[in-house]
Enzyme design. Structure first.
Site, mmCIF file in Angstrom:
data_model
loop_
_atom_site.group_PDB
_atom_site.id
_atom_site.type_symbol
_atom_site.label_atom_id
_atom_site.label_comp_id
_atom_site.label_asym_id
_atom_site.label_seq_id
_atom_site.Cartn_x
_atom_site.Cartn_y
_atom_site.Cartn_z
ATOM 1 C CG ASP A 94 26.883 -73.721 72.758
ATOM 2 O OD1 ASP A 94 27.866 -72.989 72.235
ATOM 3 O OD2 ASP A 94 27.089 -74.192 73.842
ATOM 4 C CG HIS A 131 26.188 -75.357 81.551
ATOM 5 N ND1 HIS A 131 25.645 -74.365 82.290
ATOM 6 C CD2 HIS A 131 26.899 -75.058 80.617
ATOM 7 C CE1 HIS A 131 26.377 -73.220 81.783
ATOM 8 N NE2 HIS A 131 27.232 -73.817 80.785
ATOM 9 C CD GLU A 160 21.776 -74.375 81.568
ATOM 10 O OE1 GLU A 160 22.309 -74.895 82.499
ATOM 11 O OE2 GLU A 160 21.692 -73.050 81.241
#
EC number: 3.5.99.6
Length: 252
Positions: free
Chosen positions: A67, A137, A142
């Site tokens: 990410d 998560h 999420e």
């Protein structure tokens, strides 16, 4: 699924590092999926130390990160690009252009997600390193009624932003959005290493590993993967029920 519980953080870090370095040593073109945050810091330090001690080259390695924050430049002190460079990349002989993260400043976020997925499809992950959030998560996937399988932009839950606020000067500086590799891409990794530390993670570890499989706890989807190694410290693993038919707990 194999679960290992360690009495000392250093033992956990060295064990995880050795798993990663073994892939680097044995694969002709190893592809590593990497994570950020506080959980992997000691692991990356151990990777560097073992690589230095054994003269292990990373010149043939490709990496993909889970990410990146939307809106942060690669050189921003809290970007994951900067984190990876500081904690790992600059200490190894990785080839130029072989490390990949989503571009936090991409003008077209949807196109950036497609670009990242196309690269992942061409270079499947040999291993994906994961931490787990207090809400379950993985990456920035999420809890929700449904989850994205591919790379996407996610609006971060307030509890996630609060958990990450310790890395910023002020809580309001934590970005509201982030790029994240999708759960489907994570589950395509040939091996997954899940790491959790501390008693504050004990409840979610139990829920993720021994509770029902549900998108409301994204980490629970790891139960569907054929090759997951879970590395816990004593506190994070304290609530697990030992069950030899499904889990192998190994105390260091």
């Amino acid at each position: 699924m194999i679960i290992k519980r360690f009495d000392r953080q250093e033992e956990l870090d060295r064990y995880a590092a050795h798993l990663i370095n073994t892939i680097v040593r044995e694969k002709q073109h190893p592809v590593l999926g990497l994570a950020t945050g506080s959980t992997p810091v000691g692991i990356y330090k151990a990777v560097i130390e073992e690589a230095s001690r054994t003269k292990l080259s990373f010149g043939h390695v490709t990496t993909y990160n889970l990410d990146e924050y939307v809106g942060l430049a690669p050189d921003h002190e809290q970007s994951y690009s900067r984190y990876m460079n500081d904690h790992l990349f600059k200490h190894l002989d990785l080839g130029k252009g072989n490390t990949h993260l989503p571009d936090g400043l991409a003008a077209d976020p949807e196109a950036e997600c497609r670009r990242y997925d196309e690269m992942l499809a061409q270079q499947p992950l040999d291993v994906q390193l994961l931490g787990v959030g207090h809400n379950g998560h993985i990456g920035f996937n999420e809890p929700d009624a449904q989850l994205h399988g591919r790379t996407h932009v996610v609006k971060l839950k307030e509890e996630t932003r609060k958990a990450n606020a310790r890395f910023f000067d002020q809580a309001e500086q934590v970005p509201e959005f982030a790029f994240t590799m999708g759960v489907g891409s994570i589950l395509k990794a040939k091996m997954i290493i899940l790491v959790a530390r501390g008693g504050d993670k004990a409840a979610i570890v139990k829920k993720a590993l021994q509770g029902p499989i549900t998108t409301e706890c994204p980490a629970s989807l790891l139960q569907t993967h054929a090759n997951v190694i879970v590395l816990l410290d004593a506190d994070a693993g304290r609530d697990l029920i030992e069950d030899g038919t499904r889990f192998q707990l190994v105390h260091s």
